[in-house]
Design an enzyme around this catalytic site. Structure first.
Site, short mmCIF file in Angstrom:
data_model
loop_
_atom_site.label_atom_id
_atom_site.label_comp_id
_atom_site.label_asym_id
_atom_site.label_seq_id
_atom_site.Cartn_x
_atom_site.Cartn_y
_atom_site.Cartn_z
N SER A 142 0.87 -1.17 0.00
CA SER A 142 0.00 0.00 0.00
C SER A 142 0.91 1.22 0.00
O SER A 142 2.11 1.10 0.30
CB SER A 142 -0.84 -0.03 1.28
OG SER A 142 -1.40 1.25 1.56
N TYR A 155 -1.95 -1.44 10.43
CA TYR A 155 -1.95 -1.53 8.96
C TYR A 155 -0.64 -1.00 8.39
O TYR A 155 0.00 -1.64 7.56
CB TYR A 155 -3.14 -0.75 8.42
CG TYR A 155 -3.43 -0.95 6.94
CD1 TYR A 155 -4.17 -2.05 6.50
CD2 TYR A 155 -2.98 -0.04 6.00
CE1 TYR A 155 -4.45 -2.22 5.15
CE2 TYR A 155 -3.26 -0.20 4.66
CZ TYR A 155 -4.01 -1.29 4.23
OH TYR A 155 -4.28 -1.45 2.89
P1 NAD Z 1 -11.77 -6.29 0.09
O1 NAD Z 1 -12.34 -6.17 1.45
O2 NAD Z 1 -12.58 -5.87 -1.10
O3 NAD Z 1 -11.30 -7.79 -0.16
C1 NAD Z 1 -10.53 -8.49 0.78
C2 NAD Z 1 -10.79 -9.97 0.62
O4 NAD Z 1 -9.92 -10.65 1.54
C3 NAD Z 1 -12.23 -10.38 0.95
O5 NAD Z 1 -12.75 -11.22 -0.07
C4 NAD Z 1 -12.08 -11.13 2.27
O6 NAD Z 1 -13.03 -12.19 2.43
C5 NAD Z 1 -10.67 -11.68 2.15
N1 NAD Z 1 -10.09 -12.01 3.45
C6 NAD Z 1 -10.17 -11.30 4.60
N2 NAD Z 1 -9.56 -11.96 5.58
C7 NAD Z 1 -9.08 -13.11 5.06
C8 NAD Z 1 -8.36 -14.23 5.57
N3 NAD Z 1 -8.03 -14.30 6.87
N4 NAD Z 1 -8.04 -15.23 4.73
C9 NAD Z 1 -8.40 -15.19 3.44
N5 NAD Z 1 -9.09 -14.17 2.89
C10 NAD Z 1 -9.42 -13.15 3.70
O7 NAD Z 1 -10.39 -5.48 0.16
P2 NAD Z 1 -9.43 -4.85 -0.97
O8 NAD Z 1 -9.54 -3.39 -0.89
O9 NAD Z 1 -9.61 -5.55 -2.26
O10 NAD Z 1 -8.02 -5.23 -0.33
C11 NAD Z 1 -7.18 -6.23 -0.84
C12 NAD Z 1 -5.74 -5.93 -0.43
O11 NAD Z 1 -5.35 -4.67 -0.99
C13 NAD Z 1 -5.54 -5.80 1.08
O12 NAD Z 1 -4.29 -6.39 1.43
C14 NAD Z 1 -5.48 -4.30 1.29
O13 NAD Z 1 -4.73 -3.96 2.43
C15 NAD Z 1 -4.79 -3.88 0.02
N6 NAD Z 1 -4.95 -2.46 -0.32
C16 NAD Z 1 -6.19 -1.95 -0.52
C17 NAD Z 1 -6.33 -0.62 -0.85
C18 NAD Z 1 -7.66 0.01 -1.07
O14 NAD Z 1 -7.71 1.25 -1.10
N7 NAD Z 1 -8.73 -0.73 -1.24
C19 NAD Z 1 -5.19 0.19 -0.98
C20 NAD Z 1 -3.93 -0.38 -0.77
C21 NAD Z 1 -3.83 -1.72 -0.45
#
Ligand code: NAD
Length: 260
Positions: A142, A155
């Site tokens: 991130s 985080y």
């Molecule tokens: P999201 O909530 O849309 O999806 C996350 C998925 O992870 C969900 O399907 C959930 O069921 C699954 N999950 C949660 N805990 C879990 C576990 N213990 N085992 C297996 N699966 C699990 O989130 P997103 O925004 O798509 O985030 C995905 C990644 O991207 C994360 O690592 C997040 O930190 C990172 N990220 C997101 C953003 C953003 O702005 N959305 C920015 C930077 C990084």
């Protein structure tokens, strides 16, 4: 197609960023395992992307559970023919000021981001090394791998930690042709971020519109959210890169929020 017949395992692939990466990998010719805590959603995603069931499969996997990770990776390798690409993407967010932050929430967040990255890496490396055809490991970092924000202590800690893990995997994996890199997105409007908008508004005492414009997108060059497609394109690039020249690196995809 840059990923023809490569086998990819994407964690947290039933939603948001991981889901779009799985879709992009399939479009590039890969076979994809959609691993998620939420098996029903993972199965629906696999059916949506590949109704034939030949190139996409769903796997129930809590990335913090050693037994489930090891068994899930074995099942994927057996069904799809090994493992060439891991995207360690599953993640959550729990915001709050440090002085009130629950220890249980701290441990939960670190376990999903860091234990999950370690366990999936270890399980996939065994296959990559034994197969002798190299591999690519991608961690979902991130901008918070580079910068800090209010209310996000575990985080930011975890996302910085992933950069360290990626560098060690780059060094240990090099002899086996296994590369390891980190994608660092800015804010992407997935369920993870939609949930944060009202939470941050309440914690900071500002409106939801101000959370978006004055907190989340304040330092971007154009006031725009990053998209799942922006992140998926970067994942395809890392996954398909053919040599160790690009390893131990991170790419920030954030509309200029953070410039390296
Ligand atoms: P999201 O909530 O849309 O999806 C996350 C998925 O992870 C969900 O399907 C959930 O069921 C699954 N999950 C949660 N805990 C879990 C576990 N213990 N085992 C297996 N699966 C699990 O989130 P997103 O925004 O798509 O985030 C995905 C990644 O991207 C994360 O690592 C997040 O930190 C990172 N990220 C997101 C953003 C953003 O702005 N959305 C920015 C930077 C990084």
């Amino acid at each position: 197609m840059t990923l023809q017949d490569k086998v990819a395992l994407v964690t947290g692939a039933a939603s948001g960023i991981g889901k779009d990466i799985a879709k992009a990998f399939l479009a590039e010719g890969a076979k994809v395992a959609i691993a998620d805590l939420n098996l029903t959603a993972a199965e629906a995603t696999a059916r949506e992307f590949d109704p034939s069931g030949e190139r996409a499969m769903a796997v129930a996997m809590d990335v913090t559970d050693e037994g489930q990770v090891d068994a899930g990776v074995e099942a994927v390798a057996a069904k799809l023919g090994g493992i060439d690409i891991l995207v360690s993407n599953a993640g959550i967010q729990i915001v709050g000021p440090l002085e009130d932050y629950k220890f249980s929430d701290w441990k939960k967040l670190l376990a999903i981001h860091l234990d999950g990255a370690f366990l999936t890496t270890r399980a996939c490396l065994k296959h990559m090394y034994a197969q002798g055809r190299g591999g690519s490991i991608i961690y979902m970092g991130s901008v918070h791998s580079k910068e800090a924000s209010l209310l996000k202590a575990p985080y930011v800690t975890a996302k910085h930690g992933l950069e360290g893990l990626a560098k060690v995997v780059a060094k240990e994996g090099a002899a086996h042709g296994v590369r390891s890199n980190v994608i660092c997105p800015g804010f992407v409007r997935t369920p993870l971020v939609e949930k944060q908008i009202p939470e941050q508004a309440q914690a900071l005492g500002i409106s939801e519109a101000d959370v978006i414009s004055k907190v989340m997108l304040k330092d971007t060059v154009d006031g725009e959210f990053t998209t799942v497609d922006d992140v998926a394109r970067t994942a395809v690039f890392f996954a398909g890169f053919p040599t160790n020249a690009l390893t131990g690196q991170s790419i920030v995809v954030s509309h200029g929020w953070y410039m390296q």
